[in-house]
Write a protein that holds these residues in place. Structure first.
Motif, PDB file in Angstrom:
ATOM      1  N   ILE A  13     -84.098 -16.662  70.940  1.00  0.00           N
ATOM      2  CA  ILE A  13     -83.508 -15.463  70.336  1.00  0.00           C
ATOM      3  C   ILE A  13     -82.270 -15.002  71.104  1.00  0.00           C
ATOM      4  O   ILE A  13     -81.844 -13.856  70.979  1.00  0.00           O
ATOM      5  CB  ILE A  13     -84.537 -14.321  70.222  1.00  0.00           C
ATOM      6  N   ASN A  14     -81.679 -15.920  71.858  1.00  0.00           N
ATOM      7  CA  ASN A  14     -80.430 -15.620  72.554  1.00  0.00           C
ATOM      8  C   ASN A  14     -79.277 -15.768  71.568  1.00  0.00           C
ATOM      9  O   ASN A  14     -79.121 -16.807  70.927  1.00  0.00           O
ATOM     10  CB  ASN A  14     -80.248 -16.575  73.733  1.00  0.00           C
ATOM     11  N   GLY A  15     -78.465 -14.717  71.462  1.00  0.00           N
ATOM     12  CA  GLY A  15     -77.377 -14.728  70.493  1.00  0.00           C
ATOM     13  C   GLY A  15     -76.394 -15.867  70.682  1.00  0.00           C
ATOM     14  O   GLY A  15     -75.821 -16.368  69.708  1.00  0.00           O
ATOM     15  N   ALA A  16     -76.186 -16.304  71.927  1.00  0.00           N
ATOM     16  CA  ALA A  16     -75.270 -17.414  72.172  1.00  0.00           C
ATOM     17  C   ALA A  16     -75.788 -18.688  71.519  1.00  0.00           C
ATOM     18  O   ALA A  16     -75.015 -19.461  70.924  1.00  0.00           O
ATOM     19  CB  ALA A  16     -75.075 -17.619  73.670  1.00  0.00           C
ATOM     20  N   SER A  17     -77.100 -18.937  71.600  1.00  0.00           N
ATOM     21  CA  SER A  17     -77.681 -20.110  70.954  1.00  0.00           C
ATOM     22  C   SER A  17     -77.596 -20.002  69.438  1.00  0.00           C
ATOM     23  O   SER A  17     -77.374 -20.988  68.737  1.00  0.00           O
ATOM     24  CB  SER A  17     -79.143 -20.281  71.390  1.00  0.00           C
ATOM     25  N   VAL A  18     -77.777 -18.794  68.934  1.00  0.00           N
ATOM     26  CA  VAL A  18     -77.673 -18.570  67.494  1.00  0.00           C
ATOM     27  C   VAL A  18     -76.247 -18.846  67.021  1.00  0.00           C
ATOM     28  O   VAL A  18     -76.033 -19.521  66.005  1.00  0.00           O
ATOM     29  CB  VAL A  18     -78.099 -17.137  67.139  1.00  0.00           C
ATOM     30  N   ALA A  19     -75.264 -18.338  67.768  1.00  0.00           N
ATOM     31  CA  ALA A  19     -73.864 -18.552  67.392  1.00  0.00           C
ATOM     32  C   ALA A  19     -73.492 -20.032  67.434  1.00  0.00           C
ATOM     33  O   ALA A  19     -72.711 -20.513  66.602  1.00  0.00           O
ATOM     34  CB  ALA A  19     -72.948 -17.744  68.313  1.00  0.00           C
ATOM     35  N   ARG A  20     -74.051 -20.765  68.392  1.00  0.00           N
ATOM     36  CA  ARG A  20     -73.780 -22.203  68.495  1.00  0.00           C
ATOM     37  C   ARG A  20     -74.635 -23.017  67.531  1.00  0.00           C
ATOM     38  O   ARG A  20     -74.492 -24.230  67.447  1.00  0.00           O
ATOM     39  CB  ARG A  20     -74.055 -22.682  69.930  1.00  0.00           C
ATOM     40  N   LYS A  21     -75.555 -22.358  66.851  1.00  0.00           N
ATOM     41  CA  LYS A  21     -76.484 -23.003  65.915  1.00  0.00           C
ATOM     42  C   LYS A  21     -77.377 -24.018  66.639  1.00  0.00           C
ATOM     43  O   LYS A  21     -77.709 -25.080  66.106  1.00  0.00           O
ATOM     44  CB  LYS A  21     -75.732 -23.667  64.761  1.00  0.00           C
ATOM     45  N   THR A  22     -77.793 -23.654  67.853  1.00  0.00           N
ATOM     46  CA  THR A  22     -78.676 -24.529  68.621  1.00  0.00           C
ATOM     47  C   THR A  22     -80.066 -23.935  68.798  1.00  0.00           C
ATOM     48  O   THR A  22     -80.840 -24.413  69.629  1.00  0.00           O
ATOM     49  CB  THR A  22     -78.073 -24.823  70.010  1.00  0.00           C
ATOM     50  N   SER A  23     -80.401 -22.906  68.024  1.00  0.00           N
ATOM     51  CA  SER A  23     -81.737 -22.316  68.078  1.00  0.00           C
ATOM     52  C   SER A  23     -82.459 -22.553  66.760  1.00  0.00           C
ATOM     53  O   SER A  23     -81.892 -22.346  65.678  1.00  0.00           O
ATOM     54  CB  SER A  23     -81.654 -20.808  68.338  1.00  0.00           C
ATOM     55  N   PHE A  24     -83.716 -22.943  66.841  1.00  0.00           N
ATOM     56  CA  PHE A  24     -84.493 -23.169  65.625  1.00  0.00           C
ATOM     57  C   PHE A  24     -84.838 -21.855  64.909  1.00  0.00           C
ATOM     58  O   PHE A  24     -85.345 -21.878  63.789  1.00  0.00           O
ATOM     59  CB  PHE A  24     -85.773 -23.964  65.936  1.00  0.00           C
ATOM     60  N   LEU A  25     -84.539 -20.710  65.526  1.00  0.00           N
ATOM     61  CA  LEU A  25     -84.781 -19.410  64.882  1.00  0.00           C
ATOM     62  C   LEU A  25     -83.482 -18.790  64.351  1.00  0.00           C
ATOM     63  O   LEU A  25     -83.470 -17.614  63.979  1.00  0.00           O
ATOM     64  CB  LEU A  25     -85.444 -18.444  65.868  1.00  0.00           C
ATOM     65  N   ARG A  26     -82.410 -19.547  64.285  1.00  0.00           N
ATOM     66  CA  ARG A  26     -81.085 -18.977  63.966  1.00  0.00           C
ATOM     67  C   ARG A  26     -81.002 -18.320  62.590  1.00  0.00           C
ATOM     68  O   ARG A  26     -80.152 -17.467  62.376  1.00  0.00           O
ATOM     69  CB  ARG A  26     -80.017 -20.058  64.091  1.00  0.00           C
ATOM     70  N   ASP A  27     -81.880 -18.693  61.671  1.00  0.00           N
ATOM     71  CA  ASP A  27     -81.838 -18.116  60.317  1.00  0.00           C
ATOM     72  C   ASP A  27     -83.017 -17.179  60.049  1.00  0.00           C
ATOM     73  O   ASP A  27     -83.321 -16.864  58.891  1.00  0.00           O
ATOM     74  CB  ASP A  27     -81.845 -19.242  59.265  1.00  0.00           C
TER      75      ASP A  27
END
Length: 448
Positions: free
Chosen positions: A255-269
């Motif tokens: 749930i780190n925003g940097a991972s979400v922005a890079r699209k490297t988190s499985f929770l990004r959506d």
């Protein structure tokens, strides 16, 4: 001690650096001074193996020219004017970054609380040595312990000064004390190792050295004679609190925003959607008095507030700095962290909130399963959630821990694991990432 705590000189130097950057052509700038002091002692088999001490004051300057940004770092003694001019020249030659800027002025902390992060207790090198020796002696005194991998004790302090071109100037200092020991039990090819440690902001809060040593020794002895159990599917795995904190860390990473922005988190959506079982709550609070990861303001001068990151299983927030928030169309929530001149979001006092049953009841309810005390390898894919790690621990039979187990692998996917968690009530909030003993149903155990 007063010269270490006093940040006036650092603040004055940082403010001068920001002023020179503006005169050199920057539209905005901020300067950070990071101060650290530490001492540590390591011992093995009753003899001192090493004594280390370090001191540093590191400065970094970040400048903005329009949407162009550059950062430079230096040690004390540098020429302020030269550093500022170099940073501005670098920024002018850099590509534009549409999300880069200082935090909005209205978000800056006008005042900030005293979180009692600094303990003025002086701990001598002799006292550190005595604690390390005492911890090792207690470990070696446990029946069945045959050797030591060493013990250590440490004392340190660190802090940050931040000055920005739009009106923020602040500083804070914190201390950290630690003790650790690693014990070996058994002989020859049947040796087993385990450890214990403690780390606190206040010296008086540390667990006694003898208790740490005794726990490490008892843990090592309990692991003697491990077995490799057969492969099983759909098994319940219980994570010891030491391992549970690592599991909580996977939640924080997802749930780190940097991972979400890079699209490297499985929770990004998954914002606003269930990501864990109903009834589970995950919090993050930078303002805990004497908290292990507390901070009165973040790396951009913004004071964060306690957030329910996951509420009743539903994802409510990302960790956000100013630039990451803008990239996601959101505002910072005061989770920016300085790493040299860079700013990125991170958790503070992060907690997977406990359940309402005891550790003993949790294990009893499992019936048959696997209690993990050590995990090996980095087999976690944060893009897909795939989870596969070597493990050792104890077999659970009829709701009780029985014989030790080693050389097995546990596997699942974090997406499923998040919905299969049952939490005990034994959380220790003195860690920056806190979690209780937890059980996860439906995992695969690969053994013999």
């Amino acid at each position: 001690m007063s010269d270490i705590i006093d940040s006036d000189v650092l603040q004055k130097r940082a403010a001068e650096l920001v002023d020179l950057a503006l005169k050199a052509g920057a539209d905005q700038a901020d300067a950070v001074a990071l101060r650290s002091r530490s001492r540590s002692v390591s011992v093995r088999l009753g003899k001192v193996e090493g004594t280390e001490a370090s001191e540093s004051d590191d400065f970094s300057l970040r400048v903005f020219v329009g949407r162009r940004v550059a950062s430079v770092s230096a040690n004390p003694g540098f020429d302020l004017k030269v550093l500022a001019e170099r940073a501005v020249a670098m920024a002018k030659a850099s590509p534009e970054d549409p999300f880069a800027s200082l935090a909005d002025a209205e978000r800056l902390a006008k005042s900030y609380p005293d979180l009692e992060l600094f303990d003025p207790t002086e701990v001598s090198t002799d006292a550190l040595t005595a604690a390390a020796l005492e911890a090792e002696e207690a470990a070696l005194a446990v029946n069945g312990v045959t050797n030591s991998s060493g013990a250590g004790a440490s004392a340190g302090m660190g802090g940050m000064v931040l000055v920005t071109s739009h009106g923020f100037s602040g500083a804070y200092m914190g201390t950290r004390f630690g003790r650790s020991v690693s014990a070996i039990a058994g002989n020859g090819t049947k040796m087993e190792r385990d450890y214990d440690f403690d780390s606190r902001l206040y010296f008086a809060d540390l667990k006694p050295a003898a208790e740490i040593g005794r726990t490490a020794g008892e843990r090592a002895v309990a692991r003697i004679g491990p077995r490799q159990v057969p492969t099983r599917k759909n098994i319940t795995v219980v994570f010891d609190p030491r391992m549970a904190r690592g599991f909580a860390g996977h939640i924080a990473g997802a749930i780190n925003g940097a991972s979400v922005a890079r699209k490297t988190s499985f929770l990004r959506d998954m914002m606003g959607k269930p990501v864990m079982k109903a009834g589970i709550h995950v919090t993050d609070d930078p303002l805990v008095v004497r908290g292990a990861s507390s901070r009165p303001f973040d790396g951009e001068g913004v004071t964060g507030q306690k957030l329910s990151m996951i509420e009743d299983g539903v994802l409510k927030h990302w960790f956000l700095s100013t630039s990451t928030g803008r990239e996601l169309g959101l505002e910072t929530n005061g989770r920016g962290v300085r790493s040299g001149p860079a700013v990125s979001p991170s958790s503070t006092n992060f907690a997977l909130e406990p359940g309402n049953i005891s550790r003993e009841e949790l294990i009893r309810n499992v019936g048959t399963g696997f209690y993990v005390t050590e995990l090996i390898g980095q087999g976690v894919n944060m893009l897909t959630g795939e989870y596969s790690r070597g493990a050792s621990g104890f077999w659970i039979e009829n709701g009780e821990l029985t014989f030790p187990v080693s050389e097995v692998t546990i596997a699942s996917n974090l997406k499923q694991m998040f919905f299969a968690v049952t939490l005990a009530d034994d959380i220790d909030r003195k860690f920056g990432v806190a979690a209780p003993t937890l059980a996860i149903e439906g995992m695969t155990l690969a053994g013999k």
